[in-house]
Write an enzyme that holds these catalytic residues in place. Structure first.
Site, mmCIF file in Angstrom:
data_model
loop_
_atom_site.group_PDB
_atom_site.id
_atom_site.type_symbol
_atom_site.label_atom_id
_atom_site.label_comp_id
_atom_site.label_asym_id
_atom_site.label_seq_id
_atom_site.Cartn_x
_atom_site.Cartn_y
_atom_site.Cartn_z
ATOM 1 N N ARG A 82 -32.699 -112.843 112.335
ATOM 2 C CA ARG A 82 -32.648 -111.686 111.439
ATOM 3 C C ARG A 82 -31.521 -110.767 111.878
ATOM 4 N NH1 ARG A 82 -37.417 -108.221 108.666
ATOM 5 N NH2 ARG A 82 -36.043 -106.968 107.389
ATOM 6 N N ARG A 94 -34.413 -112.937 104.218
ATOM 7 C CA ARG A 94 -34.437 -112.902 105.675
ATOM 8 C C ARG A 94 -35.153 -114.130 106.236
ATOM 9 N NH1 ARG A 94 -36.747 -108.965 102.834
ATOM 10 N NH2 ARG A 94 -38.909 -108.441 103.093
ATOM 11 N N ASP A 97 -39.688 -111.974 108.966
ATOM 12 C CA ASP A 97 -40.072 -110.570 108.858
ATOM 13 C C ASP A 97 -41.455 -110.454 109.484
ATOM 14 O OD1 ASP A 97 -39.883 -107.853 108.032
ATOM 15 O OD2 ASP A 97 -41.106 -108.291 106.277
ATOM 16 N N ASP A 99 -44.386 -107.612 110.275
ATOM 17 C CA ASP A 99 -44.853 -106.237 110.055
ATOM 18 C C ASP A 99 -46.157 -105.999 110.802
ATOM 19 O OD1 ASP A 99 -42.782 -105.421 108.385
ATOM 20 O OD2 ASP A 99 -43.843 -106.011 106.561
#
Length: 158
Positions: A82, A94, A97, A99
């Site tokens: 990334r 991307r 990811d 989170d």
């Protein structure tokens, strides 16, 4: 040790391999992974792209603070290719990811991190896998379970 819930997604490269690499790195660098949701394919959210995402959610325990977890997840993202983070709601394709969704029932708002994740109740690609591994988990601000939040969002989008 605190229970941590993460959402993972990938829409560039070998998506499944990247998710597995991220999960392995999380297990090594953050804490033992206790549950992994089934991978689901979803359309990009918040931007246009011909590349669908592969998404999952996982739960783990950690001895790290929330900001230490953030630092390590961002390092894992960099190691897996990334190049840039989304800024001001501008999303893009991307390779990975990660989170942070919940850190136990901690409520935190800082320049670098907000917990619970402020957009999780608007994202089926987060709630669907999360409900597989934590349907009874109660959102600390809303007082509703993940199952209830998923059902509410699903009916709103229908």
């Amino acid at each position: 040790m605190p229970q941590l819930y993460l959402s993972l997604g990938s829409n560039e490269g070998d998506r499944e391999a990247l998710l597995h690499q991220a999960i392995d790195a999380i297990d090594r660098l953050i804490g033992p992974v206790g549950g992994i949701a089934t991978f689901i394919e979803t359309e990009p959210w918040g931007f246009e792209s011909p590349h669908p995402f592969l998404n999952t959610a996982l739960t783990l325990t950690t001895s790290l603070s929330p900001l230490e977890v953030l630092d390590r997840t961002q390092e894992i993202e960099r190691q897996l290719g990334r190049q840039r983070k989304s800024v001001a709601g501008r999303y893009h394709d991307r390779p990975i990811d990660i989170d942070l969704l919940f850190y136990d029932d901690l409520v935190l708002e800082s320049e670098r991190l907000t917990l619970p994740h402020p957009l999780l109740t608007e994202r089926l690609f987060v709630l669907e896998p999360l409900r597989e591994i934590a349907p009874e988990f109660i959102h600390p601000l809303l007082g509703r379970s993940i199952e209830e939040l998923y059902t509410e969002l699903r009916s709103r989008l229908s």
